[in-house]
Design an enzyme around this catalytic site. Structure first.
Site, short mmCIF file in Angstrom:
data_model
loop_
_atom_site.label_atom_id
_atom_site.label_comp_id
_atom_site.label_asym_id
_atom_site.label_seq_id
_atom_site.Cartn_x
_atom_site.Cartn_y
_atom_site.Cartn_z
N ARG A 198 40.96 -34.25 -39.26
CA ARG A 198 39.90 -34.56 -38.29
C ARG A 198 40.07 -33.69 -37.04
O ARG A 198 39.08 -33.25 -36.46
CB ARG A 198 39.94 -36.05 -37.95
CG ARG A 198 38.74 -36.51 -37.17
CD ARG A 198 38.66 -38.01 -37.06
NE ARG A 198 39.77 -38.56 -36.30
CZ ARG A 198 40.01 -39.86 -36.15
NH1 ARG A 198 39.22 -40.75 -36.74
NH2 ARG A 198 41.01 -40.30 -35.44
N ARG A 224 38.32 -21.87 -14.93
CA ARG A 224 37.98 -21.79 -13.51
C ARG A 224 36.81 -22.72 -13.24
O ARG A 224 35.90 -22.77 -14.07
CB ARG A 224 37.50 -20.37 -13.16
CG ARG A 224 38.58 -19.42 -12.78
CD ARG A 224 37.99 -18.03 -12.66
NE ARG A 224 39.02 -17.07 -13.02
CZ ARG A 224 40.05 -16.78 -12.24
NH1 ARG A 224 40.16 -17.34 -11.06
NH2 ARG A 224 40.97 -15.92 -12.62
N LYS A 230 36.16 -35.80 -31.98
CA LYS A 230 36.96 -36.75 -31.21
C LYS A 230 37.27 -36.04 -29.89
O LYS A 230 38.31 -35.41 -29.70
CB LYS A 230 38.22 -37.15 -31.97
CG LYS A 230 38.83 -38.43 -31.41
CD LYS A 230 39.77 -39.07 -32.40
CE LYS A 230 40.72 -40.05 -31.75
NZ LYS A 230 40.11 -41.24 -31.18
N GLU A 241 29.04 -47.92 -32.85
CA GLU A 241 30.49 -48.13 -32.90
C GLU A 241 30.93 -48.66 -31.54
O GLU A 241 30.13 -48.77 -30.62
CB GLU A 241 31.21 -46.80 -33.21
CG GLU A 241 30.94 -45.72 -32.17
CD GLU A 241 31.65 -44.39 -32.44
OE1 GLU A 241 32.61 -44.35 -33.22
OE2 GLU A 241 31.21 -43.40 -31.83
C1 LIG Z 1 34.71 -43.55 -30.63
C2 LIG Z 1 35.73 -43.98 -31.63
N1 LIG Z 1 35.32 -44.52 -32.79
C3 LIG Z 1 36.20 -44.94 -33.71
C4 LIG Z 1 37.57 -44.84 -33.51
C5 LIG Z 1 38.54 -45.32 -34.57
O1 LIG Z 1 39.22 -44.25 -35.18
P1 LIG Z 1 40.63 -44.42 -35.89
O2 LIG Z 1 40.49 -45.52 -36.88
O3 LIG Z 1 40.88 -43.10 -36.55
O4 LIG Z 1 41.64 -44.75 -34.83
C6 LIG Z 1 38.04 -44.26 -32.33
C7 LIG Z 1 39.48 -44.14 -32.10
O5 LIG Z 1 39.96 -44.01 -31.03
C8 LIG Z 1 37.10 -43.82 -31.37
O6 LIG Z 1 37.49 -43.27 -30.22
#
Ligand SMILES: Cc1ncc(COP(=O)(O)O)c(C=O)c1O
Length: 288
Positions: A50, A97, A149, A182
């Site tokens: 990822r 910068r 991420k 989410e």
């Molecule tokens: C926005 C978001 N969704 C979902 C997740 C869950 O991901 P994971 O199960 O890989 O920790 C995270 C983890 O920090 C996140 O930041």
């Protein structure tokens, strides 16, 4: 604690990056949060995959191949004598910068920091947590692909502040059309009519490593799983809801915006998946 900064392990107090780092100036970077149990990182490969994917989408060159980053993660844990830990790998586009949004690529910055794992209070799992749906929506995917991420977390911070001000533990974000997406740092699941439902990833959220594991466990347990768009109203007809991430594992949500989800207590499917998830982590990390 020793922190890995650009290839060197240094004492936390000595760990430094430039005040002009693009991570600091623009939030121009990516990260991964992982968990080590009994000295092994749970699903290290998917986390590194990822990270590589996030880097590729934003055109960032990782400072070393994912395999070498994995070695550095293990070294950080071992040198700190940590067996049950959280590890965060942060990679930014490096020094920049102010005002220069686009510039010739320089060396990226990478920091790997680990700390002892302290899970949530067991009462959170016994009672479940409250979530809120804040006014602030998820950043549209047309603006920022949820598969990245990204360390640009301002909208998540503001949504979480709003949730906290309403007494909630996590914010569940809606997209522009009013669908559930989410949490600010977690994936969302509902149980409805015995089926496990979750918004599709990466269309509606980050493809969580925990999410993937939980979907696998549900299928193994013979539970039907559907990844589909869920309107906000799906919460009202859900029997159960839970959130997943690396540190929270499978966390029951028993109230949303002050209203009970189902019976208002952690449900049977949630408890089963939490149990199986913990077992999976122990098995994969070599303890049991
Ligand atoms: C926005 C978001 N969704 C979902 C997740 C869950 O991901 P994971 O199960 O890989 O920790 C995270 C983890 O920090 C996140 O930041």
């Amino acid at each position: 604690m020793l922190v890995h900064v650009n290839g060197r392990l240094v004492e936390e107090a000595e760990a430094r990056v430039s005040v002009f780092d693009r991570g600091f100036l623009f939030g121009d970077g990516i990260f991964e949060s992982m968990r080590a149990v009994s000295g092994s990182v749970f699903r290290l490969e998917p986390h590194l995959g990822r990270l590589r994917n996030s880097a590729s989408i934003i055109g960032l060159t990782l400072p070393s191949p994912p395999r070498a980053i994995g070695v550095a993660v293990r070294e950080t844990l071992a040198r700190n004598g940590l067996r049950d830990a959280r590890v965060r790998v942060t990679v930014t586009r490096g020094p920049g910068r102010p005002g220069e949004y686009v510039e010739a690529p320089g060396p990226s910055t990478m920091v790997i920091a680990a700390s002892p794992f302290t899970g949530l209070d067991p009462a959170f799992y016994e009672k479940g947590v409250e979530a809120a749906i804040p006014r602030r929506r998820q950043v549209p995917r047309e603006a920022l692909d949820p598969a990245i991420k990204s360390i640009s977390r301002l909208s998540a911070v503001l949504a979480r502040r709003e949730a906290r001000d309403r007494g909630a533990f996590e914010a569940i974000l809606l997209d522009g059309e009013g669908n559930l997406t989410e949490g600010t740092a977690s994936n969302l699941f509902l149980v409805q009519g015995g089926t496990l439902l979750t918004p599709p990833a990466p269309q509606e959220g980050l493809p969580g490593v925990t999410r993937e594991a939980v979907i696998g466990l549900a299928r193994e347990a013979g539970l039907p799983v559907a990844e589909r768009r869920l309107p906000e109203g799906a919460l009202a007809s859900a029997e159960e809801a839970f959130l997943t991430n690396t540190s929270w594992e499978v966390l029951p949500v028993t109230r949303v915006n002050g209203r009970a989800v189902g019976q208002g207590r952690p449900g049977r499917v949630t408890a089963l998946l939490l149990d199986r998830y913990r077992d999976l982590v122990r098995r994969e990390c070599g303890r049991g």
